[in-house]
Enzyme design. Structure first.
Site, PDB file in Angstrom:
ATOM      1  N   ASP A 250     -54.476  26.146 -14.443  1.00 31.33           N
ATOM      2  CA  ASP A 250     -55.019  25.670 -13.168  1.00 31.33           C
ATOM      3  C   ASP A 250     -54.735  26.639 -12.034  1.00 31.33           C
ATOM      4  O   ASP A 250     -55.566  26.803 -11.139  1.00 31.33           O
ATOM      5  CB  ASP A 250     -54.445  24.290 -12.842  1.00 31.33           C
ATOM      6  CG  ASP A 250     -55.169  23.214 -13.630  1.00 31.33           C
ATOM      7  OD1 ASP A 250     -56.409  23.249 -13.664  1.00 31.33           O
ATOM      8  OD2 ASP A 250     -54.508  22.364 -14.234  1.00 31.33           O
TER       9      ASP A 250
ATOM     10  N   GLU B 278     -49.181  24.747  -9.998  1.00 33.55           N
ATOM     11  CA  GLU B 278     -50.495  25.107 -10.536  1.00 33.55           C
ATOM     12  C   GLU B 278     -51.573  25.080  -9.455  1.00 33.55           C
ATOM     13  O   GLU B 278     -52.741  25.286  -9.735  1.00 33.55           O
ATOM     14  CB  GLU B 278     -50.871  24.219 -11.729  1.00 33.55           C
ATOM     15  CG  GLU B 278     -50.643  22.748 -11.547  1.00 33.55           C
ATOM     16  CD  GLU B 278     -50.920  21.927 -12.812  1.00 33.55           C
ATOM     17  OE1 GLU B 278     -51.434  22.474 -13.805  1.00 33.55           O
ATOM     18  OE2 GLU B 278     -50.644  20.722 -12.789  1.00 33.55           O
TER      19      GLU B 278
ATOM     20  N   HIS C  49     -59.535  21.745 -21.827  1.00 27.56           N
ATOM     21  CA  HIS C  49     -58.574  21.024 -22.664  1.00 27.56           C
ATOM     22  C   HIS C  49     -59.087  20.867 -24.080  1.00 27.56           C
ATOM     23  O   HIS C  49     -58.304  20.746 -25.013  1.00 27.56           O
ATOM     24  CB  HIS C  49     -58.192  19.693 -22.012  1.00 27.56           C
ATOM     25  CG  HIS C  49     -57.302  19.909 -20.832  1.00 27.56           C
ATOM     26  ND1 HIS C  49     -57.793  20.076 -19.565  1.00 27.56           N
ATOM     27  CD2 HIS C  49     -55.961  20.071 -20.758  1.00 27.56           C
ATOM     28  CE1 HIS C  49     -56.771  20.297 -18.748  1.00 27.56           C
ATOM     29  NE2 HIS C  49     -55.653  20.299 -19.437  1.00 27.56           N
TER      30      HIS C  49
ATOM     31  N   CYS D 240     -45.963  27.142 -18.612  1.00 25.93           N
ATOM     32  CA  CYS D 240     -46.503  26.390 -19.748  1.00 25.93           C
ATOM     33  C   CYS D 240     -48.022  26.504 -19.844  1.00 25.93           C
ATOM     34  O   CYS D 240     -48.651  25.830 -20.650  1.00 25.93           O
ATOM     35  CB  CYS D 240     -46.071  24.928 -19.682  1.00 25.93           C
ATOM     36  SG  CYS D 240     -46.633  24.098 -18.198  1.00 25.93           S
TER      37      CYS D 240
END
Ligand code: PEP
Ligand code: MG
Length: 579
Positions: free
Chosen positions: A461, A437, A195, A508
């Site tokens: 993920d 995910e 992230h 996404c």
């Protein structure tokens, strides 16, 4: 002589500036016993250190630029208040007097006692407060040891236009550093899908991860070039090298300008299939750029960033206000609010990590929310209330079984009833979607699709869990393969399940914003892409030069390929040929 250190480029762009090495880690403290006549001196030395730490925070607080998010200032204020707290100030003074020990040792004993109390707390969110206390104690220790606090709380002037070098950075630290005007950063560890890396791309800060030993070779204050495209860090560049990189910086700016010209063109394939391009946002301020971009809306709003760099989680009203401001800025375009995805590299609980070797497989995202309803309920209420004022969609991260989904849906119903009793407005038909995910969810996507209004594939993920590789571990980055046949089949299954149920399927994860995969994804049937806004025009450029009718049979054939090594070549030819 110049030196080049390789790493993994995770955020495009070139930065040239002075290196600023973040000195961190636990501070080693030794015990010493003092003769009685030195005890009061020691008490004064300790109180002076507390005062210095206070002054450092005050000076940082004064230099926060106007327009910075209120919670950043509040975060610093809270640390400042902690420095007035008896637990951190009075008790160490008593310990110095009782034990006749040095100030550092008294502070360490008190830290151990406080940390133990935090570690015993049941509430995972409250346990994170331990880090705040630790941070404040370290700031006193550093002034006691006469080292300057150089952390993310450090001297804003020093950080302005600096290239920050660190072992690792958390997403929360990255936000603070960006507010202090850094030009780029490089870390020794971390992967491109962390992230922190995602945030760097969204903030358009050039960045490199996995540059081992950078702190052994590069010194504070040295001029460095950070090349986020090639993934290289150059220390002590000569005049020619500097000149070369300054030209590259200009070319990069030109490239962005050229792509910006596509902003008003719709995304439609050559055979007239319209494609929806949405943006991912991390912070409410990202919306400024997104609202001026051609994105059809926000396909992923990572709300966890609202919960970072602060002591208390944001309450219902604060969240509602933030969501309202984003809805307003979007001017009628849809906003997909993802419920809190705290955990793993978006640290919720470093205190627990000692016993938790696999935080990515642990209490994360919807698992954490379902366990900590005091954290989850205010968010559900805020999202529902905000839904009365614009086209909001709610999205649930990391679902792995439909039981979790049913729990969420029943909480949403409960929340709707409570809001109705309290005469709060909300959209009764707020669309609820799920992120696919976890491979188990992809394999059973049809079961999820039956109860949801949309699906969104989180490839960051999905790939991590399907291929059993930690997305933040640079040592296995080479195995992170979006083109692995298993990954492609999981994506295909999810798209097919959505189609069969008649609900939209978006993507996404970072794969959606990588133009190398755009044609492949179009051929797999994907019609909605959500990505960081910087990638929008590049992906659109590929879509507008593609013919989906030609791509679909080629991709179907490519999927039959069981030889992983052959797929990249096939994808290259999809990209090169005139499809
Ligand atoms: C993903 O996993 O692909 C995703 C979009 O969520 P995040 O990166 O926030 O985990
Ligand atoms: Mg995810």
């Amino acid at each position: 002589m110049s030196l080049a250190l390789p790493g993994i480029g995770v955020s495009r762009g070139i930065a040239i500036g002075k290196a600023h090495v973040l000195q961190r880690g636990s501070i080693e403290v030794l015990e010493s016993v003092l003769p009685p006549h030195l005890i009061e001196n020691e008490v004064n030395r300790f109180l002076q250190a507390v005062q210095n730490a206070r002054q450092q925070l005050e000076s940082l607080r004064e230099r926060i630029p106007p327009g910075t998010r209120a919670d950043i200032a509040a975060f610093i204020d809270t640390h400042r208040l902690m420095l007035d707290d008896a637990t951190l100030v009075t008790t160490p003074v008593e310990l110095i007097r009782e034990l006749g020990c040095n100030a550092e040792w008294a502070l360490k004993l008190q830290r151990d006692a406080v940390v133990e109390v935090f570690d015993r707390m049941d509430d995972p969110y409250l346990r994170t407060r331990r880090d705040e206390v630790d941070h404040v104690i370290n700031s006193i220790l550093r002034t006691l040891l006469e080292t300057v606090e150089n952390e993310s709380h450090g001297d804003a002037d020093v950080l302005d236009q600096a290239i920050v070098l660190a072992d690792n950075l958390t997403p929360a630290e990255t936000v603070l550093l960006e507010h202090q005007g850094i030009a780029g950063f490089a870390t020794a560890y971390g992967g491109p899908l962390s992230h922190t890396a995602i945030l760097a791309r969204s903030m358009q800060i050039p960045a490199i991860v996995g540059a081992y030993s950078l702190q052994d070779y590069i010194h504070d204050g040295e001029t460095v070039i950070l090349d986020g495209v090639q993934g290289v860090l150059i220390a002590g560049p000569d005049a020619n090298t500097l000149q070369h990189y300054r030209e590259r910086q200009q070319q990069e700016q030109q490239r962005r300008l050229d792509l910006g010209r596509l902003a008003d063109t719709p995304a439609v394939s050559r055979d007239a299939v319209p494609i929806t391009l949405m943006a991912n946002i991390e912070l409410p301020e990202d919306i400024k750029v997104v609202s001026q971009s051609s994105a059809s809306g926000v396909g992923l709003y990572r709300t966890e960033f609202l919960f970072m760099n602060r002591i208390e989680p944001p309450g219902e009203d604060e969240q509602y206000e933030v969501y309202m401001s984003v809805i307003e800025a979007l001017g009628g375009r849809p906003l997909t609010i993802r419920t809190l995805d705290m955990g793993a590299d978006k640290e919720i609980d470093s205190g627990r990590k000692a016993g938790c070797n696999n935080p990515a497989l642990g209490l994360r995202a919807i698992r954490l929310c379902l366990k900590d309803l005091a954290l989850f309920r205010p968010q559900l209420r805020a999202i529902l209330r905000a839904s009365a004022h614009g086209p909001v969609r709610m999205m649930i991260p990391m679902l792995s079984n439909t039981h979790e989904l049913h729990q969420v849906l029943s909480l949403v119903n409960e929340t709707r009833n409570a809001l109705q009793r309290e005469s709060h407005a909300f959209a009764p038909d707020l669309p609820i979607g799920g992120m696919i995910e976890v491979p188990a969810a992809a394999l059973t996507a049809a079961d999820f699709a039956r109860h949801l209004d949309f699906l969104s594939i989180g490839t960051n993920d999905l790939i991590q869990y399907a291929l059993a590789i930690d997305r933040v571990d640079e040592e296995v980055t080479y195995l992170y393969d979006p083109l692995h046949p298993a990954v492609l089949r999981l994506i295909r299954m999810t798209i097919d399940a959505g189609r069969a149920a008649g609900i939209p399927v978006a993507m996404c994860g970072e794969m959606a914003g990588d133009p190398r995969y755009t044609r492949l994804l179009l051929g797999l049937g994907l019609r909605e892409f959500s990505m960081h806004h910087t990638a929008l025009q590049e992906v659109k450029n590929v879509i507008n030069t593609s013919t989906i009718g030609k791509l679909e049979p080629l991709v179907a054939e490519l999927l039959n390929n069981t030889e992983p090594g052959r797929i990249p070549g096939r994808v290259d030819s999809l990209n090169q040929d005139l499809h």
